[in-house]
Design an enzyme around this catalytic site. Structure first.
Site, short mmCIF file in Angstrom:
data_model
loop_
_atom_site.label_atom_id
_atom_site.label_comp_id
_atom_site.label_asym_id
_atom_site.label_seq_id
_atom_site.Cartn_x
_atom_site.Cartn_y
_atom_site.Cartn_z
N CYS A 51 -7.62 -1.13 30.25
CA CYS A 51 -7.36 0.27 29.88
C CYS A 51 -8.55 0.91 29.16
CB CYS A 51 -6.12 0.29 28.98
SG CYS A 51 -5.86 1.86 28.14
N1 LIG Z 1 -3.38 8.90 24.45
C1 LIG Z 1 -3.38 7.53 24.63
C2 LIG Z 1 -3.31 7.16 26.09
C3 LIG Z 1 -3.18 5.69 26.33
C4 LIG Z 1 -2.72 5.38 27.74
O1 LIG Z 1 -2.37 6.27 28.53
N2 LIG Z 1 -2.70 4.08 28.10
C5 LIG Z 1 -2.20 3.66 29.40
C6 LIG Z 1 -3.10 2.61 30.03
S1 LIG Z 1 -4.63 3.17 30.60
C7 LIG Z 1 -0.88 2.93 29.24
O2 LIG Z 1 -0.74 2.12 28.34
N3 LIG Z 1 0.08 3.15 30.13
C8 LIG Z 1 1.31 2.41 30.11
C9 LIG Z 1 2.38 3.06 30.88
O3 LIG Z 1 2.20 4.19 31.31
O4 LIG Z 1 3.42 2.40 31.04
C10 LIG Z 1 -4.61 6.98 23.95
O5 LIG Z 1 -5.72 7.48 24.19
O6 LIG Z 1 -4.46 6.06 23.15
#
Ligand SMILES: N[C@@H](CCC(=O)N[C@@H](CS)C(=O)NCC(=O)O)C(=O)O
Length: 332
Positions: free
Chosen positions: A54
């Site tokens: 990520c």
């Molecule tokens: N705003 C957050 C975004 C984090 C984010 O979108 N992470 C994604 C992975 S790239 C995630 O964990 N997605 C899990 C899901 O959608 O189930 C940050 O910058 O910390």
């Protein structure tokens, strides 16, 4: 408001009804700080949960290492999840059957943090922190073992408090490093704003678009912004702002290092590649990767490629992981 809602059949729907991807607002927005009423800096109290794949978690891993957290035993351990994002979200233990999203897990322990051996999914931490939580369970998170809650799940804020919260515990060589220096804040903020919207998030808007129009509305500004960064770097500078390494470099790096290996093909960001079409960005990204161990050590190309290509079955139903580019990053 969830950006990646569930379909009725339980599979993940990444875009809104108008075909555009919208990232959800992070919900845990506190910080660790000396004198803070709830979250004081203490050794062994917190950990960072991240996915190597990520780009948002990658920011936090880089700052953690640059600041030397990893040199102080138990200061703030890093725990990583498996590369596959399955039906129950990020998981500390591999899903049994990636082909079917099988929710049964392999035997074995959960999270390797003492006291968390039974924790298998990131969502368990979210539900402990807030039993009513019903949005996406994203990484990175900073977990507090004492209050049994999430301090923050917003990477842009995590890197801000990592920048100073543990200085009293850190090695002399790294504790004073400041990636958001007062005198450069305005310039960093200005750059972060368009880089976030059109590049960091732009690749996702391009990749998760489900209409031609939404896709084109994302991919064109993305490449315009890459050209804009290319121009900034044309004077041969090593860093984006102020002649020193700042969070602006860290935040851009995690997208650019994934660009040729993943985004060009998987997210259809194929108006050019970094290595062939952006010589300045190519020089800049290779310098960070090869000359600064915090960037190279935290980059795991296998995990990155597996995550995207195997987890987004709406984009890549066969889950085949593309072989190239070879090498994933060129030498300097
Ligand atoms: N705003 C957050 C975004 C984090 C984010 O979108 N992470 C994604 C992975 S790239 C995630 O964990 N997605 C899990 C899901 O959608 O189930 C940050 O910058 O910390």
């Amino acid at each position: 408001m969830s950006s990646a809602a569930e379909h009725k059949d339980g599979s993940t729907k990444w875009s809104s009804n108008d075909g555009r991807f919208r990232r959800q607002e992070s919900s845990f927005r506190d910080e660790i700080a000396p004198g803070h009423a709830s979250f004081q800096p203490q050794k062994g109290r917190y950990f960072l949960a991240a996915a190597l794949a990520c780009p948002w978690a990658h920011r936090a891993m880089i700052v953690r290492q640059l600041k030397g957290f990893d040199k102080v035993p138990d200061l703030l351990p890093l725990v990583t999840v498996d590369s596959f994002l399955g039906a129950e979200g990020w998981s500390f233990v591999p899903y049994d059957d990636k082909a079917t999203d099988g929710v049964e897990t392999a035997h074995g322990t959960g999270c390797n943090i003492p006291g968390h051996e039974q924790t298998r999914r990131i969502r368990e931490l979210y539900l402990t922190a807030d039993s009513n939580y019903d949005a996406r369970c994203t990484v990175p998170i900073v977990w507090d073992n004492e209050r049994k809650t999430i301090v923050s799940n917003e990477s842009s804020e995590i890197i801000r408090f990592f920048n100073s919260c543990f200085n009293e515990f850190l090695p002399a060589e790294t504790k004073d490093l400041d990636f958001y220096p007062e005198k450069l804040r305005k310039e960093i903020d200005e750059l972060n704003e368009w880089v976030y919207d059109t590049i960091n998030n732009g690749v996702y808007k391009s990749g998760f678009a489900t209409t031609q129009q939404a896709y084109e509305e994302a991919v064109q500004p993305l490449f315009k912004s890459l050209e804009r960064v290319e121009k900034i770097l044309e004077d041969g500078r090593e860093f984006l702002v102020g002649g020193q390494l700042t969070e602006a470099d860290i935040r851009l790096f995690t997208t650019i290092i994934r660009f040729d290996p993943v985004y060009v093909l998987h997210f259809k960001c194929n108006l050019g590649t970094i290595r062939a079409d952006f010589p300045q960005l190519h020089r800049w990204v290779r310098n960070l990767y090869w000359n600064y161990p915090a960037f190279k050590d935290t980059t795991d190309f296998e995990s990155i490629k597996k995550h995207y290509t195997q987890s987004h079955k709406q984009i890549n139903p066969s889950r085949i992981v593309a072989y190239g580019p070879v090498p994933h990053i060129k030498p300097l």
